[in-house]
Write a protein that holds these residues in place. Structure first.
Motif, PDB file in Angstrom:
ATOM      1  N   LEU A 163     -39.016 -33.847 -60.748  1.00 24.10           N
ATOM      2  CA  LEU A 163     -39.918 -33.859 -59.595  1.00 24.10           C
ATOM      3  C   LEU A 163     -39.835 -35.156 -58.783  1.00 24.10           C
ATOM      4  O   LEU A 163     -39.888 -35.121 -57.553  1.00 24.10           O
ATOM      5  CB  LEU A 163     -41.367 -33.652 -60.053  1.00 24.10           C
ATOM      6  N   LEU A 164     -39.700 -36.281 -59.467  1.00 21.33           N
ATOM      7  CA  LEU A 164     -39.684 -37.571 -58.777  1.00 21.33           C
ATOM      8  C   LEU A 164     -38.308 -37.943 -58.248  1.00 21.33           C
ATOM      9  O   LEU A 164     -38.190 -38.728 -57.318  1.00 21.33           O
ATOM     10  CB  LEU A 164     -40.182 -38.679 -59.711  1.00 21.33           C
ATOM     11  N   GLY A 165     -37.260 -37.383 -58.842  1.00 25.82           N
ATOM     12  CA  GLY A 165     -35.906 -37.719 -58.436  1.00 25.82           C
ATOM     13  C   GLY A 165     -35.487 -39.089 -58.938  1.00 25.82           C
ATOM     14  O   GLY A 165     -36.293 -39.835 -59.476  1.00 25.82           O
ATOM     15  N   TYR A 166     -34.220 -39.403 -58.765  1.00 23.23           N
ATOM     16  CA  TYR A 166     -33.714 -40.709 -59.184  1.00 23.23           C
ATOM     17  C   TYR A 166     -32.942 -41.334 -58.043  1.00 23.23           C
ATOM     18  O   TYR A 166     -32.674 -40.696 -57.022  1.00 23.23           O
ATOM     19  CB  TYR A 166     -32.892 -40.621 -60.477  1.00 23.23           C
ATOM     20  N   GLU A 167     -32.607 -42.608 -58.180  1.00 22.33           N
ATOM     21  CA  GLU A 167     -32.064 -43.425 -57.089  1.00 22.33           C
ATOM     22  C   GLU A 167     -30.825 -42.824 -56.423  1.00 22.33           C
ATOM     23  O   GLU A 167     -30.708 -42.892 -55.205  1.00 22.33           O
ATOM     24  CB  GLU A 167     -31.749 -44.840 -57.583  1.00 22.33           C
ATOM     25  N   GLU A 168     -29.904 -42.257 -57.174  1.00 22.81           N
ATOM     26  CA  GLU A 168     -28.684 -41.697 -56.572  1.00 22.81           C
ATOM     27  C   GLU A 168     -28.998 -40.543 -55.633  1.00 22.81           C
ATOM     28  O   GLU A 168     -28.248 -40.286 -54.700  1.00 22.81           O
ATOM     29  CB  GLU A 168     -27.724 -41.212 -57.660  1.00 22.81           C
ATOM     30  N   ARG A 169     -30.087 -39.855 -55.898  1.00 17.97           N
ATOM     31  CA  ARG A 169     -30.457 -38.705 -55.061  1.00 17.97           C
ATOM     32  C   ARG A 169     -31.378 -39.092 -53.921  1.00 17.97           C
ATOM     33  O   ARG A 169     -31.595 -38.312 -53.013  1.00 17.97           O
ATOM     34  CB  ARG A 169     -31.113 -37.641 -55.921  1.00 17.97           C
ATOM     35  N   GLY A 170     -31.962 -40.263 -54.005  1.00 16.35           N
ATOM     36  CA  GLY A 170     -32.852 -40.708 -52.936  1.00 16.35           C
ATOM     37  C   GLY A 170     -33.639 -41.933 -53.358  1.00 16.35           C
ATOM     38  O   GLY A 170     -34.138 -42.001 -54.470  1.00 16.35           O
TER      39      GLY A 170
END
Length: 185
Positions: A163-170
């Motif tokens: 849900l929060l995502g990670y740095e490579e994705r945004g």
């Protein structure tokens, strides 16, 4: 006086209850829903604190690098709440510890490794997957370990990682910082 030297400086159950231990006794018996948040900040003694801090020291830098500082705070805090919520649903009467939060970070690392893929993602998934198996085995072998909170923390961390995502994705967004701020408060 206890013959167990590891019991030195261990808080009593009464102290832990007053400070925010969670479980079916504090929640159902005393109406303390807020303990789902506070129990993750309490430790049962020196050895308990040591194991959780060693695990955090190993996982923290990875999670902070891949998710960013605000998402790391949210993963840690909400992973703990998720772990203790599952523990409560399993009717565990009284529990504490940062291991639910640490398992939330493990869940987020498992999500990251599986989602990212490639050599690096696979290595992260395999390494952290080994830790997850080890934690559950330790929990089955040592009495008093709350595997419900561990499993709940991992599931919560995995879902929150998605849900929060990670740095490579945004990159982290303002709402991530607001969420982290709310967790700190």
């Amino acid at each position: 006086m206890s013959a167990n030297p590891l019991g030195f400086l261990s808080p009593s159950n009464t102290s832990l209850l007053l400070l925010g231990a969670t479980g079916s006794i504090p929640i159902d018996g005393l109406g303390r829903w807020w303990t789902l948040l506070t129990a993750g900040w309490l430790q049962g003694g020196i050895l308990h604190l040591f194991f959780n801090m060693v695990a955090l020291r190993q996982l923290g830098p990875l999670i902070q690098r891949e998710y960013g500082p605000s998402r790391t705070v949210a993963l840690y805090t909400l992973g703990s709440v998720g772990g203790f919520l599952v523990s409560y649903a399993a009717r565990i009467p009284f529990t504490i510890g940062a291991s639910a939060a640490v398992c939330g970070l493990i869940g987020a690392a498992l999500y990251y490794g599986r989602s990212r893929g490639g050599v690096y993602g696979s290595a992260v998934f395999q390494q952290v997957g080994g830790w997850a198996v080890g934690i559950f085995l330790f929990g089955f072998l040592v009495p008093g370990i709350n595997n419900w909170a561990h499993g709940g923390g991992m599931v919560a961390g995995f879902l929150l990682g998605h849900l929060l995502g990670y740095e490579e994705r945004g990159r982290e967004q303002p709402w991530h910082r607001w969420l982290a701020g709310g967790c700190v408060v």
